[in-house]
Design an enzyme around this catalytic site. Structure first.
Site, PDB file in Angstrom:
ATOM      1  N   LYS A 247      54.953  -3.453 -25.506  1.00  0.00           N
ATOM      2  CA  LYS A 247      53.795  -3.575 -24.624  1.00  0.00           C
ATOM      3  C   LYS A 247      52.557  -3.225 -25.433  1.00  0.00           C
ATOM      4  O   LYS A 247      52.237  -2.057 -25.644  1.00  0.00           O
ATOM      5  CB  LYS A 247      53.891  -2.647 -23.412  1.00  0.00           C
ATOM      6  CG  LYS A 247      52.811  -2.949 -22.358  1.00  0.00           C
ATOM      7  CD  LYS A 247      52.415  -1.746 -21.544  1.00  0.00           C
ATOM      8  CE  LYS A 247      51.519  -0.799 -22.264  1.00  0.00           C
ATOM      9  NZ  LYS A 247      50.181  -1.394 -22.652  1.00  0.00           N
ATOM     10  N   PRO A 248      51.833  -4.246 -25.912  1.00  0.00           N
ATOM     11  CA  PRO A 248      50.610  -3.967 -26.654  1.00  0.00           C
ATOM     12  C   PRO A 248      49.476  -3.607 -25.706  1.00  0.00           C
ATOM     13  O   PRO A 248      49.561  -3.868 -24.498  1.00  0.00           O
ATOM     14  CB  PRO A 248      50.331  -5.300 -27.366  1.00  0.00           C
ATOM     15  CG  PRO A 248      50.882  -6.330 -26.434  1.00  0.00           C
ATOM     16  CD  PRO A 248      52.099  -5.694 -25.811  1.00  0.00           C
TER      17      PRO A 248
ATOM     18  N   GLU B 284      39.212  15.684 -28.126  1.00  0.00           N
ATOM     19  CA  GLU B 284      39.153  14.691 -29.197  1.00  0.00           C
ATOM     20  C   GLU B 284      38.045  13.686 -28.874  1.00  0.00           C
ATOM     21  O   GLU B 284      38.075  13.033 -27.832  1.00  0.00           O
ATOM     22  CB  GLU B 284      40.504  13.981 -29.306  1.00  0.00           C
ATOM     23  CG  GLU B 284      40.632  13.052 -30.480  1.00  0.00           C
ATOM     24  CD  GLU B 284      42.029  12.443 -30.569  1.00  0.00           C
ATOM     25  OE1 GLU B 284      42.420  12.042 -31.682  1.00  0.00           O
ATOM     26  OE2 GLU B 284      42.723  12.369 -29.534  1.00  0.00           O
TER      27      GLU B 284
ATOM     28  N   GLY C 202      49.579   7.209 -28.344  1.00  0.00           N
ATOM     29  CA  GLY C 202      48.451   7.206 -27.419  1.00  0.00           C
ATOM     30  C   GLY C 202      48.034   8.626 -27.087  1.00  0.00           C
ATOM     31  O   GLY C 202      48.271   9.563 -27.851  1.00  0.00           O
ATOM     32  N   SER C 203      47.427   8.788 -25.924  1.00  0.00           N
ATOM     33  CA  SER C 203      46.890  10.088 -25.536  1.00  0.00           C
ATOM     34  C   SER C 203      47.985  11.053 -25.087  1.00  0.00           C
ATOM     35  O   SER C 203      49.062  10.643 -24.655  1.00  0.00           O
ATOM     36  CB  SER C 203      45.875   9.921 -24.400  1.00  0.00           C
ATOM     37  OG  SER C 203      46.535   9.570 -23.197  1.00  0.00           O
TER      38      SER C 203
ATOM     39  N   TRP D 139      45.177   0.547 -29.061  1.00  0.00           N
ATOM     40  CA  TRP D 139      44.295  -0.505 -29.567  1.00  0.00           C
ATOM     41  C   TRP D 139      43.651  -0.162 -30.899  1.00  0.00           C
ATOM     42  O   TRP D 139      43.096  -1.039 -31.553  1.00  0.00           O
ATOM     43  CB  TRP D 139      43.179  -0.785 -28.551  1.00  0.00           C
ATOM     44  CG  TRP D 139      42.497   0.461 -28.049  1.00  0.00           C
ATOM     45  CD1 TRP D 139      42.738   1.110 -26.876  1.00  0.00           C
ATOM     46  CD2 TRP D 139      41.501   1.246 -28.729  1.00  0.00           C
ATOM     47  NE1 TRP D 139      41.957   2.244 -26.780  1.00  0.00           N
ATOM     48  CE2 TRP D 139      41.187   2.348 -27.904  1.00  0.00           C
ATOM     49  CE3 TRP D 139      40.841   1.124 -29.957  1.00  0.00           C
ATOM     50  CZ2 TRP D 139      40.248   3.314 -28.262  1.00  0.00           C
ATOM     51  CZ3 TRP D 139      39.908   2.096 -30.327  1.00  0.00           C
ATOM     52  CH2 TRP D 139      39.621   3.164 -29.474  1.00  0.00           C
ATOM     53  N   ASN D 140      43.668   1.107 -31.333  1.00  0.00           N
ATOM     54  CA  ASN D 140      42.885   1.467 -32.524  1.00  0.00           C
ATOM     55  C   ASN D 140      43.489   0.939 -33.822  1.00  0.00           C
ATOM     56  O   ASN D 140      42.768   0.713 -34.797  1.00  0.00           O
ATOM     57  CB  ASN D 140      42.657   2.981 -32.599  1.00  0.00           C
ATOM     58  CG  ASN D 140      43.938   3.772 -32.624  1.00  0.00           C
ATOM     59  OD1 ASN D 140      44.976   3.320 -32.157  1.00  0.00           O
ATOM     60  ND2 ASN D 140      43.880   4.973 -33.172  1.00  0.00           N
TER      61      ASN D 140
ATOM     62  N   CYS E 234      43.599   8.618 -34.677  1.00  0.00           N
ATOM     63  CA  CYS E 234      44.189   9.850 -34.156  1.00  0.00           C
ATOM     64  C   CYS E 234      44.188  10.973 -35.185  1.00  0.00           C
ATOM     65  O   CYS E 234      44.325  12.144 -34.827  1.00  0.00           O
ATOM     66  CB  CYS E 234      45.606   9.585 -33.661  1.00  0.00           C
ATOM     67  SG  CYS E 234      46.657   8.777 -34.886  1.00  0.00           S
TER      68      CYS E 234
ATOM     69  N   GLU F 237      53.738  10.006 -30.373  1.00  0.00           N
ATOM     70  CA  GLU F 237      52.633  10.380 -31.264  1.00  0.00           C
ATOM     71  C   GLU F 237      51.394  10.415 -30.394  1.00  0.00           C
ATOM     72  O   GLU F 237      50.839   9.377 -30.032  1.00  0.00           O
ATOM     73  CB  GLU F 237      52.496   9.382 -32.407  1.00  0.00           C
ATOM     74  CG  GLU F 237      51.563   9.880 -33.502  1.00  0.00           C
ATOM     75  CD  GLU F 237      50.297   9.081 -33.594  1.00  0.00           C
ATOM     76  OE1 GLU F 237      49.233   9.643 -33.225  1.00  0.00           O
ATOM     77  OE2 GLU F 237      50.348   7.920 -34.014  1.00  0.00           O
TER      78      GLU F 237
END
Length: 529
Positions: free
Chosen positions: A225-226, A432, A280-281, A201-202, A336, A302
Site C-alpha cells: 500500500k503506497p 519532529e 511512518g509516524s 511519501w518521503n 525520518c 520504523e
C-alpha cells in the site's frame, strides 16, 4: 537567500472533458480502448523516455485494474500544483483479492531456489539502473525533491535489490550438537509467508525496495500500500518487477486514500498475512501494531524520529557544518533521520551558527526539475503549517531567526531556516518538525547534552562531532538511538541495519539482519541415527 519562484511544469494535460471521459471509460467501458489511449497520453506528459513505466491502475494477480467503485485519487506535483494523473481509490474488496492472490502465489514462489530468486532480483536491479533517469524524474514529479536528490534515492533504492539478491543465497541454517549421539539438531530458515508493506511519501521508491527486496529474496510474496501522495514510483517498480520475470501475484499493489483505515486494518488482521512492515509516524505505528497483534503477526515498524545533532568544542567545524547541511536539509528536512535538534557547545556556538547560516542563505528554493534549485517544496500545505508553528513557538520563547523563518504564500514552500538560542521547552525539541528548520541550542558539558539528547520518547538516529576518541566511544554508546553517526551525517546504506529503539519502532531493515525479518527459524530434530 535567493528564491526561485516555482515555475509551472508545462505538461500536455487533458482537458476537463477528456479527463471525465477517461474516468468513465476506465471504469465502465468494456473495451477500455479510449482509456488506454488517454492513459498513454497522460503518461507521455511526465516527460519520461519510457512512458510505459507510468501506470494509472492498481496491480492484483498480475493484472492492472481500476477500483470497483470507479473512484480515483488525484495526484499532483507539490512544486507546481499541476495534476499528474489519477490512481484507483481501492477498498476492502480489492485488498482481500490482493491478499488472496499473494497467498496463492506464495505456494509456488516460496519453493523456488535461492539462486533463482537471486537471478531475478539482479535483473530487477539492472532494470532500475537502466531506467535511472526516468525513475528519478518520477520521484521529483510526485514528491517534489530536487532531481539530484531523486537520483540519489533511485540509486539507494536499487541497491537494496542488489544487496538482498546476494543475501538470498546466504540464508544459512546450522547444526547444533546434541548430548545424545543418535540425535541430530538441524536449524533451517523458511519464508514467513505473505507480507503487507505500508510505506510513506518521503522516499516513494527506497522505502518500498528496502522491504520488498528482503521479502522477495526470502521467498515471500507481498501486498503493497503506497502513500496516496506518491503512488507512481511504486507502480513503476512493479512494472519493472514484471519485466524482470517476477511471477504474477508475487507483488500486488493497492492504492487508497479515503479507505486507508479499512485497507490498513485488513493488511494487519487478515490471517493469510504473516508479517506487517510499516514506515511512518509513531501514532500510526502503534495503531497497526495493535491490529497486527490480533493474530500475533511478525512486525517491523520504523516510526518517528527526533534526532539530536551534537557539535562539541573539539569538533572539525567544517565537517560539522557540511554534515548538518546534508543531515538537516536533505529532502527539505523531510526524512525520518533528519537532525531535528542541534546542540552546539558554547565554545564553538557562535562560529557554527554563523557558518551554517551563511550556507543556508545560499540555498535556492523552487521546482526540483529546474537548473540550480537546491531545495524543493514540502509535500503539502499542512506540512508547511507545522514548520510555521514550530518557528512561531520557538521565537515566542526567545529564539532568534538567523535565516528564513517564513513560508512562500499560497505554495508548499518554506524558506530554509536557522534559529539560534532555541530553549529546551520549545515544541521543536519534543516534536519532529519534518521541514527545513535548523534549531540551535547551546550547551556546556557532555553530561548535560547527553541528558538533552535522550530526553525524548523516540530513538531512531543521532549524530555528533568530536575529535576526542574517548568521547566518541562514550557518546556513541550512551545515545539512546538505534543508529549513530559519529563525525558523519549519513547513516543510511543497504548493507547496514536500519531501525530505532524506544517508540521509534521494532526490527531492522537492510544489512545481513534485514532478510531474517522475513523468515521463520525452524528446528528439525532427527532421532534414531
Amino acid at each position: 537567500m535567493r528564491f526561485s519562484t516555482p515555475l509551472r511544469f508545462c505538461v500536455a494535460l487533458p482537458t476537463t472533458r477528456q479527463r471525465l471521459l477517461f474516468l468513465k471509460f476506465t471504469t465502465t467501458s468494456p473495451t477500455r480502448t479510449l482509456a488506454r489511449r488517454m492513459a498513454s497520453t497522460q503518461a507521455s506528459s511526465f516527460g519520461l523516455k519510457d512512458p510505459s513505466l507510468i501506470k494509472f491502475q492498481g496491480l492484483i494477480d498480475g493484472k492492472w485494474i481500476d477500483a470497483k467503485s470507479g473512484e480515483t485519487i488525484l495526484v499532483t506535483n507539490p512544486a507546481t500544483d499541476e495534476e499528474l494523473g489519477t490512481v484507483p481509490e481501492m477498498g476492502l474488496d480489492e485488498t482481500k483479492e490482493a491478499v488472496a492472490a499473494a497467498a496463492t502465489a506464495f505456494t509456488s514462489w516460496s519453493r523456488t531456489t535461492a539462486k533463482y530468486r537471486h537471478d531475478l532480483l539482479i535483473k530487477f536491479f539492472q532494470l532500475m539502473t537502466q531506467h535511472h533517469d526516468d525513475l528519478s524524474r518520477l520521484i521529483t514529479l510526485e514528491n517534489g525533491k530536487t532531481l539530484a536528490e531523486a537520483k540519489v534515492e533511485n540509486s539507494y533504492s536499487a541497491s537494496f535489490l542488489e544487496w538482498f539478491a546476494e543475501e538470498s543465497v546466504r540464508t544459512y541454517g546450522e547444526q547444533i550438537p546434541s548430548a545424545n549421539p543418535s540425535v541430530r539438531n538441524v536449524v533451517i530458515k523458511q519464508p514467513i509467508g505473505v507480507v503487507s508493506i505500508l510505506t510513506p511519501w518521503n522516499f516513494p521508491s527506497a522505502m518500498i525496495t528496502r522491504k520488498l527486496g528482503a521479502a522477495l529474496a526470502a521467498g515471500c510474496t507481498a501486498v503493497i500500500k503506497p502513500p496516496p501522495e506518491t503512488p507512481f514510483s511504486a507502480l513503476a517498480i512493479a512494472e519493472l518487477a514484471d519485466r524482470a520475470g517476477i511471477p504474477q501475484g508475487v507483488i500486488n499493489i493497492v492504492t487508497t486514500q479515503k479507505n486507508v483505515i479499512e485497507v490498513g486494518r485488513e493488511l494487519c488482521e487478515n490471517k493469510a498475512i504473516k508479517k506487517v512492515s510499516f514506515t511512518g509516524s509513531t501514532p500510526v505505528a502503534k495503531l497497526l501494531y495493535g491490529m497486527a497483534a490480533s493474530t500475533l503477526k511478525k512486525v517491523s515498524l520504523e516510526a518517528g524520529g527526533n534526532a539530536p545533532f551534537i557539535v562539541f568544542d573539539d569538533a572539525n567545524i567544517d565537517e560539522a557544518v557540511e554534515a548538518a547541511i546534508f543531515c538537516k536539509f536533505r529532502g527539505s528536512g523531510q526524512t525520518c533521520v533528519c537532525a531535528n535538534r542541534i546542540y552546539v557547545q558554547s565554545g564553538v556556538y557562535a562560529e557554527f551558527a554563523s557558518r551554517l547560516s551563511e550556507r543556508v542563505a545560499e540555498f535556492k528554493v523552487g521546482n526540483g526539475l529546474e537548473e540550480g534549485i537546491t531545495h524543493g517544496p514540502l509535500i503539502h500545505v499542512k506540512a508547511v503549517e507545522k514548520v510555521e508553528r514550530h518557528v512561531a513557538d520557538a521565537v515566542s520563547k526567545g529564539a532568534q531567526v538567523l535565516v528564513g523563518g517564513k513560508s512562500i504564500p499560497n505554495t508548499s514552500f518554506f524558506i530554509p531556516t536557522v534559529l539560534s538560542d532555541v530553549p529546551a521547552d520549545a515544541a521543536i525539541n519534543s516534536e519532529e518538525t519534518f521541514g527545513p528548520l535548523a534549531a540551535l541550542t547551546k550547551f556546556e558539558t557532555e553530561e548535560e547534552v547527553i541528558k538533552l539528547a535522550n530526553n525524548t520518547d523516540v530513538g531512531l538516529a543521532g549524530y555528533f562531532f568530536s575529535r576526542d576518541v574517548g568521547r566518541v566511544w562514550r557518546v556513541a554508546e550512551r545515545l539512546e538511538v538505534g543508529m549513530v553517526g559519529a563525525n558523519t551525517g549519513l547513516v543510511s546504506q543497504a548493507v547496514v541495519p536500519f531501525g530505532g529503539v524506544k517508540e521509534s519502532g521494532l526490527g531492522r531493515e537492510g544489512g545481513p539482519h534485514g532478510i531474517d525479518e522475513y523468515m521463520n527459524t525452524k528446528l528439525i530434530v532427527f532421532g534414531g541415527l
